[in-house]
Design a protein around this motif. Structure first.
Motif, mmCIF file in Angstrom:
data_model
loop_
_atom_site.group_PDB
_atom_site.id
_atom_site.type_symbol
_atom_site.label_atom_id
_atom_site.label_comp_id
_atom_site.label_asym_id
_atom_site.label_seq_id
_atom_site.Cartn_x
_atom_site.Cartn_y
_atom_site.Cartn_z
ATOM 1 N N THR A 1 0.855 -1.196 0.000
ATOM 2 C CA THR A 1 0.000 0.000 0.000
ATOM 3 C C THR A 1 0.886 1.238 0.000
ATOM 4 N N TYR A 2 0.323 2.346 -0.482
ATOM 5 C CA TYR A 2 1.114 3.579 -0.550
ATOM 6 C C TYR A 2 0.207 4.801 -0.624
ATOM 7 N N LYS A 3 0.780 5.954 -0.332
ATOM 8 C CA LYS A 3 0.133 7.239 -0.544
ATOM 9 C C LYS A 3 0.817 7.950 -1.704
ATOM 10 N N VAL A 4 0.093 8.878 -2.322
ATOM 11 C CA VAL A 4 0.636 9.656 -3.432
ATOM 12 C C VAL A 4 0.498 11.139 -3.113
ATOM 13 N N HIS A 5 1.596 11.864 -3.262
ATOM 14 C CA HIS A 5 1.585 13.317 -3.143
ATOM 15 C C HIS A 5 1.821 13.928 -4.517
ATOM 16 N N CYS A 6 1.077 14.988 -4.816
ATOM 17 C CA CYS A 6 1.139 15.662 -6.119
ATOM 18 C C CYS A 6 1.355 17.146 -5.874
ATOM 19 N N GLY A 7 2.170 17.788 -6.724
ATOM 20 C CA GLY A 7 2.370 19.219 -6.582
ATOM 21 C C GLY A 7 2.954 19.847 -7.837
ATOM 22 N N LEU B 1 3.768 20.085 -2.682
ATOM 23 C CA LEU B 1 3.363 18.682 -2.681
ATOM 24 C C LEU B 1 2.342 18.433 -1.568
ATOM 25 N N ALA B 2 1.249 17.780 -1.933
ATOM 26 C CA ALA B 2 0.186 17.506 -0.965
ATOM 27 C C ALA B 2 -0.401 16.127 -1.255
ATOM 28 N N PRO B 3 -0.848 15.413 -0.224
ATOM 29 C CA PRO B 3 -1.386 14.069 -0.435
ATOM 30 C C PRO B 3 -2.717 14.080 -1.177
ATOM 31 N N ILE B 4 -2.909 13.106 -2.031
ATOM 32 C CA ILE B 4 -4.215 12.900 -2.650
ATOM 33 C C ILE B 4 -5.155 12.385 -1.562
ATOM 34 N N ILE C 1 5.488 14.059 -8.524
ATOM 35 C CA ILE C 1 4.660 13.007 -7.944
ATOM 36 C C ILE C 1 5.548 12.176 -7.028
ATOM 37 N N ARG C 2 5.158 12.113 -5.770
ATOM 38 C CA ARG C 2 5.960 11.413 -4.767
ATOM 39 C C ARG C 2 5.128 10.281 -4.169
ATOM 40 N N ILE C 3 5.685 9.095 -4.141
ATOM 41 C CA ILE C 3 5.009 7.907 -3.612
ATOM 42 C C ILE C 3 5.607 7.552 -2.251
#
Length: 209
Positions: free
Chosen positions: A137-143, A149-152, A183-185
């Motif tokens: 499992t993972y989270k994705v941050h986009c900015g 950068l902020a979490p989806i 995009i940071r995972i």
């Protein structure tokens, strides 16, 4: 294997240099006449998947994005560095074919810089090809910048995306149309070790996955 409608197959073909309907029709005819039906359709679907990848990915798998576009919080060593974390990458010599973090701890991450703000719609992940290691499992941050950068999120909480259950099967996770440069995972759980490969889906292809 993705069973795409004929219209989608033709659209992908036009995007990749087949300039007229006859080009595509002749190609189909040649494939069908030269092999058994099972072989022919297997070949056609493999070609469609390749066209889909070339058209719909931001460029990690195809090396459109160079190695310096990838970075991470830590790497096990240079043979497990972030530049190894490309979808479908394979072990070559000492290069292990996947990113592996230095430590197994929530807070580690791998990031891609798309070079410019880009419409994106999802993530595809795989585990490590040469060992039983993958991210569950993972989270994705986009900015648009690293500072933004902020979490989806979903329902007001950081969305947890489903990763992999084995080394090589692709896990496709969609999140609608977002505009990101970075995009940071952030892996949240993993099997044996935090190791992964990934690709980002362009916004224009949201309905093809």
């Amino acid at each position: 294997m993705n069973f795409l409608p004929v219209a989608v197959i033709i659209t992908l073909a036009f995007h990749n240099g087949m300039g007229a309907p006859m080009d595509f029709a002749e190609y189909i005819s040649q494939v069908l006449m030269s092999q058994t039906p099972d072989q022919a359709f297997g070949r056609l679907f493999r070609q469609v998947n390749l066209l889909q990848d070339a058209t719909c990915f931001v460029g990690l798998k195809g090396h459109v994005l160079k190695d310096d576009a990838l970075s991470s919080s830590s790497d096990w060593d240079t043979n497990h560095a972030s530049d190894q974390g490309r979808l479908d990458n394979q072990q070559i010599g000492h290069k292990r074919g996947a990113w592996s973090s230095k430590t197994n701890a929530v807070g580690q991450w791998i990031m891609v810089d798309l070079g410019q703000v880009t419409s994106v719609s999802g993530i595809i992940t795989q585990g490590r090809p040469s060992s039983d290691q993958w991210v569950r499992t993972y989270k994705v941050h986009c900015g648009e910048t690293q500072a933004t950068l902020a979490p989806i999120q979903e329902a007001g909480k950081d969305k947890i995306f489903t990763g992999n259950k084995n080394q090589n099967d692709r896990s496709v996770q969609k999140f609608g149309h977002l505009h990101c440069r970075y995009i940071r995972i952030y892996p949240q759980s993993w099997y044996k070790h935090m190791s992964m490969r990934f690709e980002v889906i362009k916004g224009q292809c949201a309905d093809l996955y």
